[in-house]
Design a protein around this motif. Structure first.
Motif, PDB file in Angstrom:
ATOM      1  N   VAL A   1      41.589  34.776  37.114  1.00 46.44           N
ATOM      2  CA  VAL A   1      40.853  33.903  38.030  1.00 46.44           C
ATOM      3  C   VAL A   1      41.408  34.019  39.449  1.00 46.44           C
ATOM      4  CG1 VAL A   1      40.445  31.464  38.607  1.00 46.44           C
ATOM      5  CG2 VAL A   1      40.063  32.284  36.273  1.00 46.44           C
ATOM      6  N   LEU A   2      42.729  33.988  39.575  1.00 45.25           N
ATOM      7  CA  LEU A   2      43.342  34.044  40.908  1.00 45.25           C
ATOM      8  C   LEU A   2      43.097  35.386  41.598  1.00 45.25           C
ATOM      9  CD1 LEU A   2      46.783  32.274  40.373  1.00 45.25           C
ATOM     10  CD2 LEU A   2      44.650  31.303  41.257  1.00 45.25           C
TER      11      LEU A   2
ATOM     12  N   SER B   1      40.328  37.171  41.538  1.00 42.38           N
ATOM     13  CA  SER B   1      38.948  37.454  41.959  1.00 42.38           C
ATOM     14  C   SER B   1      38.898  37.478  43.492  1.00 42.38           C
ATOM     15  CB  SER B   1      37.967  36.413  41.411  1.00 42.38           C
ATOM     16  OG  SER B   1      37.939  35.267  42.232  1.00 42.38           O
TER      17      SER B   1
ATOM     18  N   GLU C   1      36.722  36.419  45.632  1.00 48.56           N
ATOM     19  CA  GLU C   1      36.352  35.138  46.262  1.00 48.56           C
ATOM     20  C   GLU C   1      37.527  34.163  46.272  1.00 48.56           C
ATOM     21  OE1 GLU C   1      31.817  34.118  45.374  1.00 48.56           O
ATOM     22  OE2 GLU C   1      32.946  34.690  43.578  1.00 48.56           O
ATOM     23  N   ASN C   2      38.252  34.088  45.156  1.00 51.43           N
ATOM     24  CA  ASN C   2      39.373  33.159  45.084  1.00 51.43           C
ATOM     25  C   ASN C   2      40.537  33.603  45.966  1.00 51.43           C
ATOM     26  OD1 ASN C   2      38.128  31.271  43.461  1.00 51.43           O
ATOM     27  ND2 ASN C   2      38.754  32.288  41.576  1.00 51.43           N
TER      28      ASN C   2
ATOM     29  N   ILE D   1      39.727  32.451  49.420  1.00 53.03           N
ATOM     30  CA  ILE D   1      39.955  31.008  49.586  1.00 53.03           C
ATOM     31  C   ILE D   1      41.442  30.718  49.738  1.00 53.03           C
ATOM     32  CG2 ILE D   1      39.841  28.743  48.448  1.00 53.03           C
ATOM     33  CD1 ILE D   1      37.205  29.742  47.126  1.00 53.03           C
ATOM     34  N   LEU D   2      42.237  31.288  48.852  1.00 53.66           N
ATOM     35  CA  LEU D   2      43.677  31.008  48.894  1.00 53.66           C
ATOM     36  C   LEU D   2      44.307  31.519  50.185  1.00 53.66           C
ATOM     37  CD1 LEU D   2      44.594  31.620  45.154  1.00 53.66           C
ATOM     38  CD2 LEU D   2      44.300  29.429  46.334  1.00 53.66           C
TER      39      LEU D   2
ATOM     40  N   GLU E   1      42.706  23.184  47.151  1.00 53.13           N
ATOM     41  CA  GLU E   1      42.563  24.534  46.605  1.00 53.13           C
ATOM     42  C   GLU E   1      42.947  24.583  45.127  1.00 53.13           C
ATOM     43  OE1 GLU E   1      46.879  24.675  48.076  1.00 53.13           O
ATOM     44  OE2 GLU E   1      45.023  23.772  48.807  1.00 53.13           O
TER      45      GLU E   1
ATOM     46  N   VAL F   1      40.577  26.158  42.614  1.00 49.19           N
ATOM     47  CA  VAL F   1      40.629  27.587  42.273  1.00 49.19           C
ATOM     48  C   VAL F   1      41.441  27.760  40.997  1.00 49.19           C
ATOM     49  CG1 VAL F   1      41.595  29.817  42.986  1.00 49.19           C
ATOM     50  CG2 VAL F   1      40.320  28.429  44.639  1.00 49.19           C
TER      51      VAL F   1
ATOM     52  N   TYR G   1      37.295  26.170  38.862  1.00 50.22           N
ATOM     53  CA  TYR G   1      36.023  25.719  39.417  1.00 50.22           C
ATOM     54  C   TYR G   1      35.385  26.883  40.180  1.00 50.22           C
ATOM     55  CZ  TYR G   1      38.010  20.990  38.758  1.00 50.22           C
ATOM     56  OH  TYR G   1      38.588  19.856  38.254  1.00 50.22           O
TER      57      TYR G   1
ATOM     58  N   PRO H   1      34.071  29.158  43.017  1.00 48.13           N
ATOM     59  CA  PRO H   1      34.518  29.207  44.419  1.00 48.13           C
ATOM     60  C   PRO H   1      33.616  28.436  45.379  1.00 48.13           C
ATOM     61  CG  PRO H   1      34.761  31.356  43.414  1.00 48.13           C
ATOM     62  CD  PRO H   1      34.044  30.494  42.412  1.00 48.13           C
TER      63      PRO H   1
ATOM     64  N   VAL I   1      34.613  24.819  45.218  1.00 48.32           N
ATOM     65  CA  VAL I   1      35.918  24.555  45.851  1.00 48.32           C
ATOM     66  C   VAL I   1      35.744  24.516  47.364  1.00 48.32           C
ATOM     67  CG1 VAL I   1      38.266  25.424  46.216  1.00 48.32           C
ATOM     68  CG2 VAL I   1      37.205  25.609  43.944  1.00 48.32           C
TER      69      VAL I   1
END
Length: 183
Positions: A83-84, A86, A88-89, A92-93, A123, A126, A130, A132, A135
């Motif tokens: 997940v982390l 991806s 998109e994530n 975000i991070l 965040e 993420v 959830y 992206p 979030v």
């Protein structure tokens, strides 16, 4: 989620705990946050955490503690790593201060330090799996202007979130049946 929920009163700690993490056990979500609000739940956790996590094949981080209360981040490491990673994530991070090329343990350490400081860094969605868009929508709209709210607030097209809600409902329903059949 709260282990001391009145809906679970009288059930042994391990049963209540496994119900709260059932979506992680079923790999519907990569992680869950569990709030231990009583002395007895905290003590049960401290006494049994290694056995519970080994049996479940999950990992944990204790992320907040005050008086008798303890908040624990429970996760399926392989799923959470996926997940982390991806695109998109990662975007975000990075936008919210995670360094480029962070390691898995660095990401968890940053999250824990922010949870302790800010109590609930947004965040975290993420890490909880959830979508992206939800979030970012939550952060950018300060929790307002959502189109749907169930397990989290949904922004934009709700179809993917609704599908996930249905999977969560199904897994929770299965967990309740399993508990009831064991009584």
């Amino acid at each position: 989620m709260n282990v001391s929920s009145p809906y679970c009163a009288g059930l042994p700690f391990h049963i209540r705990f496994n119900f709260l993490i059932c979506t992680v056990l079923a790999r519907v979500k990569p992680s869950a946050i569990v709030h231990l609000r009583s002395h007895s739940d905290r003590d049960d956790w401290l006494r049994t955490k290694d056995e519970l996590m080994q049996e479940a094949g999950l990992s944990y981080k204790e992320i907040w503690e005050k008086d008798s209360q303890l908040t624990v981040f429970i996760y399926a490491e392989d799923f959470l790593r996926e997940v982390l990673c991806s695109r998109e994530n990662l975007t975000i991070l990075k936008k919210y201060g995670y360094p480029s090329g962070f390691s898995f343990s660095e990401a968890l350490d940053i999250l824990v330090s922010r949870y302790d400081k800010d109590h609930f860094p947004h965040e975290i969605g993420v890490f909880l799996g959830y979508p992206p868009k939800d979030v970012l929508g939550y952060i950018e709209n300060n929790g307002k202007n959502f189109v749907l709210c169930k397990y989290w607030k949904v922004y934009g097209n709700p179809d993917a979130s609704i599908d996930m809600f249905k999977r969560i409902d199904f897994v929770r329903q299965q967990a309740v049946h399993k508990v009831l059949s064991a009584l």
